[in-house]
Design a protein around this motif. Structure first.
Motif: not given
Length: 275
Positions: A93-97
């Motif tokens: 999720k952090e990479t996508i954000e």
């Protein structure tokens, strides 16, 4: 709006398919239309493959229509199987954000978001907290599995294997269109021609749920003679970020396009930039 932007896009070689050509042209000629294009945040930069779509978005905005750049903070968690031979690598999720923020920065160089002339939205805002049972009751009930399996985006994966995880993607993209229709009166979805089946899903969902028309339009994909999307090299993607693909490498990629594709590329590029 002096010239209908549909004619501009047609003349310059963008348009491949339309759900209802006459109705879309009439709609774009009589009012300012809110439309959207989705960008799954699979990397920390847009690529040359996105660029044709971005130019179409620019033409639409210049003609008085309002773009929604939809960042796929939610759909990227699954991954679109369209045009893929294997399942996309699952990302955090952090990479996508992080990637979505970079996309927003790059899109701002081409699209004016001042004074509500364009909108940046992120489907993570409504997809990540969905109640799955409610989603199936409200959305899934309107989709025929038999019909979905005939879609090109799924057919080409059947031999290697299509996971149920990926099978949900069409429903999620269709739900995006429905949400944007409710939130912003978005009436039109644009995308590459590989998105045709997903776009049709959203058009049909709005008709069934809201009882009103919605429309879809796809653009031609620039490909090599082997049918591979342009914008890829032996090293990987051709990025719009100069730190990932230098200006020299970017120039050399287009300079080295295979001879058989030069005329097609030149015509598309000239029509895209002219005016």
């Amino acid at each position: 709006m002096s010239q209908n932007v549909y004619d501009v896009l047609m003349e310059r070689g963008f348009i491949e398919q339309a759900t209802n050509e006459d109705e879309i042209r009439k709609l774009l000629g009589k009012e300012s239309v809110t439309f959207y294009i989705g960008f799954d945040a699979t990397a920390d930069s847009l690529t040359a493959g996105h660029f044709l779509t971005i130019m179409a978005m620019m033409h639409m905005q210049r003609a008085g229509h309002r773009p929604i750049a939809l960042l796929g903070g939610g759909t990227t968690m699954i991954g679109d199987p369209s045009g893929k031979s294997d399942m996309r690598k699952v990302m955090t999720k952090e990479t996508i954000e992080h990637n979505a923020k970079r996309f927003a920065e790059q899109l701002s160089r081409f699209i004016s978001f001042d004074n509500d002339r364009a909108i940046i939205a992120n489907n993570a805002d409504w997809l990540l907290d969905l109640n799955y049972v409610e989603f199936l009751r409200e959305v899934g009930v309107h989709f025929s599995v038999n019909k979905m399996l005939t879609a090109e985006c799924y057919k080409q994966r059947m031999e290697k294997g299509l996971t149920f995880f990926e099978f949900n993607y069409m429903l999620m993209q269709s739900y995006d269109f429905l949400k944007l229709n409710k939130m912003y009166d978005c009436k039109l979805e644009l995308g590459g021609n590989d998105q045709w089946s997903n776009i049709l899903g959203g058009v049909d969902l709005i008709r069934r749920k809201e009882g009103k028309p919605a429309y879809g339009l796809t653009f031609k994909l620039l490909t090599t003679s082997e049918g591979i999307k342009m914008g890829k090299t032996m090293k990987g993607a051709v990025w719009l970020d100069p730190d990932k693909t230098s200006p020299y490498e970017f120039f050399q990629y287009w300079r080295n396009v295979e001879d058989v594709k030069v005329e097609e590329f030149r015509d598309n590029q000239d029509r895209a930039w002219r005016g």
